[in-house]
Design a protein around this motif. Sequence first.
Motif, PDB file in Angstrom:
ATOM      1  N   PHE A   1       0.812  -1.213   0.000  1.00 20.68           N
ATOM      2  CA  PHE A   1       0.000   0.000   0.000  1.00 20.68           C
ATOM      3  C   PHE A   1       0.853   1.273   0.000  1.00 20.68           C
ATOM      4  O   PHE A   1       0.427   2.298  -0.536  1.00 20.68           O
ATOM      5  N   ASN A   2       2.045   1.193   0.559  1.00 25.98           N
ATOM      6  CA  ASN A   2       2.957   2.331   0.454  1.00 25.98           C
ATOM      7  C   ASN A   2       3.327   2.582  -1.012  1.00 25.98           C
ATOM      8  O   ASN A   2       3.361   3.727  -1.471  1.00 25.98           O
TER       9      ASN A   2
ATOM     10  N   PHE B   1       1.511   1.715  -3.626  1.00 23.59           N
ATOM     11  CA  PHE B   1       0.317   2.246  -4.287  1.00 23.59           C
ATOM     12  C   PHE B   1       0.195   3.755  -4.021  1.00 23.59           C
ATOM     13  O   PHE B   1      -0.095   4.545  -4.932  1.00 23.59           O
ATOM     14  N   GLY B   2       0.392   4.156  -2.761  1.00 21.56           N
ATOM     15  CA  GLY B   2       0.273   5.570  -2.411  1.00 21.56           C
ATOM     16  C   GLY B   2       1.268   6.435  -3.156  1.00 21.56           C
ATOM     17  O   GLY B   2       0.936   7.527  -3.639  1.00 21.56           O
ATOM     18  N   THR B   3       2.504   5.948  -3.272  1.00 19.78           N
ATOM     19  CA  THR B   3       3.545   6.713  -3.961  1.00 19.78           C
ATOM     20  C   THR B   3       3.218   6.882  -5.436  1.00 19.78           C
ATOM     21  O   THR B   3       3.379   7.968  -6.008  1.00 19.78           O
ATOM     22  N   ARG B   4       2.735   5.817  -6.074  1.00 20.31           N
ATOM     23  CA  ARG B   4       2.372   5.909  -7.489  1.00 20.31           C
ATOM     24  C   ARG B   4       1.218   6.884  -7.707  1.00 20.31           C
ATOM     25  O   ARG B   4       1.207   7.646  -8.679  1.00 20.31           O
TER      26      ARG B   4
ATOM     27  N   ALA C   1      -1.604   1.496   4.859  1.00 20.04           N
ATOM     28  CA  ALA C   1      -0.278   1.005   5.256  1.00 20.04           C
ATOM     29  C   ALA C   1       0.003   1.331   6.718  1.00 20.04           C
ATOM     30  O   ALA C   1       0.576   0.511   7.445  1.00 20.04           O
ATOM     31  N   ILE C   2      -0.415   2.514   7.166  1.00 19.65           N
ATOM     32  CA  ILE C   2      -0.215   2.920   8.559  1.00 19.65           C
ATOM     33  C   ILE C   2      -0.981   1.990   9.509  1.00 19.65           C
ATOM     34  O   ILE C   2      -0.509   1.665  10.604  1.00 19.65           O
ATOM     35  N   GLU C   3      -2.161   1.546   9.100  1.00 20.24           N
ATOM     36  CA  GLU C   3      -2.925   0.599   9.922  1.00 20.24           C
ATOM     37  C   GLU C   3      -2.113  -0.666  10.185  1.00 20.24           C
ATOM     38  O   GLU C   3      -2.207  -1.268  11.259  1.00 20.24           O
ATOM     39  N   LEU C   4      -1.330  -1.064   9.206  1.00 23.03           N
ATOM     40  CA  LEU C   4      -0.553  -2.294   9.313  1.00 23.03           C
ATOM     41  C   LEU C   4       0.754  -2.093  10.072  1.00 23.03           C
ATOM     42  O   LEU C   4       1.298  -3.052  10.629  1.00 23.03           O
TER      43      LEU C   4
ATOM     44  N   ASP D   1       5.754   3.214  11.783  1.00 25.79           N
ATOM     45  CA  ASP D   1       6.735   3.291  10.695  1.00 25.79           C
ATOM     46  C   ASP D   1       7.005   4.760  10.363  1.00 25.79           C
ATOM     47  O   ASP D   1       6.115   5.475   9.899  1.00 25.79           O
ATOM     48  N   ASP D   2       8.233   5.219  10.612  1.00 30.53           N
ATOM     49  CA  ASP D   2       8.560   6.634  10.426  1.00 30.53           C
ATOM     50  C   ASP D   2       8.434   7.078   8.982  1.00 30.53           C
ATOM     51  O   ASP D   2       7.952   8.190   8.699  1.00 30.53           O
ATOM     52  N   HIS D   3       8.827   6.231   8.039  1.00 31.19           N
ATOM     53  CA  HIS D   3       8.763   6.618   6.626  1.00 31.19           C
ATOM     54  C   HIS D   3       7.323   6.708   6.129  1.00 31.19           C
ATOM     55  O   HIS D   3       6.998   7.567   5.301  1.00 31.19           O
ATOM     56  N   LEU D   4       6.459   5.829   6.635  1.00 29.70           N
ATOM     57  CA  LEU D   4       5.051   5.922   6.271  1.00 29.70           C
ATOM     58  C   LEU D   4       4.440   7.219   6.802  1.00 29.70           C
ATOM     59  O   LEU D   4       3.681   7.895   6.091  1.00 29.70           O
ATOM     60  N   CYS D   5       4.757   7.570   8.042  1.00 31.95           N
ATOM     61  CA  CYS D   5       4.266   8.827   8.611  1.00 31.95           C
ATOM     62  C   CYS D   5       4.748  10.024   7.789  1.00 31.95           C
ATOM     63  O   CYS D   5       3.990  10.977   7.549  1.00 31.95           O
ATOM     64  N   TYR D   6       5.979   9.955   7.345  1.00 30.05           N
ATOM     65  CA  TYR D   6       6.545  11.027   6.518  1.00 30.05           C
ATOM     66  C   TYR D   6       5.804  11.127   5.184  1.00 30.05           C
ATOM     67  O   TYR D   6       5.495  12.236   4.712  1.00 30.05           O
ATOM     68  N   ASN D   7       5.471   9.988   4.589  1.00 26.77           N
ATOM     69  CA  ASN D   7       4.747   9.999   3.317  1.00 26.77           C
ATOM     70  C   ASN D   7       3.343  10.578   3.482  1.00 26.77           C
ATOM     71  O   ASN D   7       2.842  11.290   2.599  1.00 26.77           O
ATOM     72  N   VAL D   8       2.688  10.252   4.598  1.00 23.67           N
ATOM     73  CA  VAL D   8       1.374  10.829   4.860  1.00 23.67           C
ATOM     74  C   VAL D   8       1.478  12.347   4.975  1.00 23.67           C
ATOM     75  O   VAL D   8       0.644  13.091   4.449  1.00 23.67           O
ATOM     76  N   ALA D   9       2.523  12.824   5.649  1.00 20.75           N
ATOM     77  CA  ALA D   9       2.733  14.268   5.788  1.00 20.75           C
ATOM     78  C   ALA D   9       2.893  14.936   4.422  1.00 20.75           C
ATOM     79  O   ALA D   9       2.357  16.033   4.188  1.00 20.75           O
ATOM     80  N   ARG D  10       3.592  14.297   3.521  1.00 20.90           N
ATOM     81  CA  ARG D  10       3.804  14.862   2.184  1.00 20.90           C
ATOM     82  C   ARG D  10       2.487  15.000   1.420  1.00 20.90           C
ATOM     83  O   ARG D  10       2.270  15.976   0.696  1.00 20.90           O
TER      84      ARG D  10
END
Length: 241
Positions: free
Chosen positions: A160-161, A163-166, A183-186, A190-199
């Motif tokens: 899912f990370n 998918f989100g990036t694409r 992805a965060i639910e899973l 995860d610091d990188h997932l949190c960073y991607n959500v922020a973006r």
Amino acid sequence: MTEGVYHTKSSLWIGSGATRRRSISKRYWFASEGAGGCIEVQLLTNNLTPIGDKRVIDRDEFEDEYVFEPGLLALEVQATNIAQDSSVRQLLDAQDELVATVSALGEKQSALQHEEREASERFDKGMSMLRGGYVKQGRKILLAVSEKNVKWKRRHKHLFNGFGTRLRKQREPEIALKHYLKAIELSPNDDHLCYNVARVYYDLRKMADCKRWLNRALVANPKLEPAQRFLQAITRKSYLR
């Protein structure tokens, strides 16, 4: 609508009792625009040869149930009388029998592997629809991938990370956010997932949410430099205003 090959899916129950399960039957159609804004569809055989009479459906049904297949091309239309031609019914029965056979063989595979493969296939289909200009249908498919109720494992955060990036690169931040949050639910820490959500929140111009998720990323990993720099930049920008 674009004249060409489309597919629909329908449920098919196999077996009985405790072994009873549902499989999905996929059928192909040739669709073209008819009089009065309606859509004409005609069943296709497995080698994409039209068979039987055309059927008229309204546009709403077409948009909800028919998915464009841009890579497929039907052979020349050869109409027959569907009421008199038993080969059409035989074709439908043969397709259902094939689905049942494939499903029986698939019992040896992990159900989760099947879900993962199906999610990837559906996602790719949705992305193809977006790029082809079928925005409404594409978005509907992509949202359904993130919303399907599946007992995913922690390892599927990468699915899912990705998918989100694409989707973020495709400039679909709202749908990208759905996949990142799945992805965060899973993997909540995860610091990188949190960073991607922020973006994504930054793309949506929701600065308070952006800062909140950057801080969450830094709680998980205080040394995450991209999050540090990002938070400093938007904080400074807010201060200058």
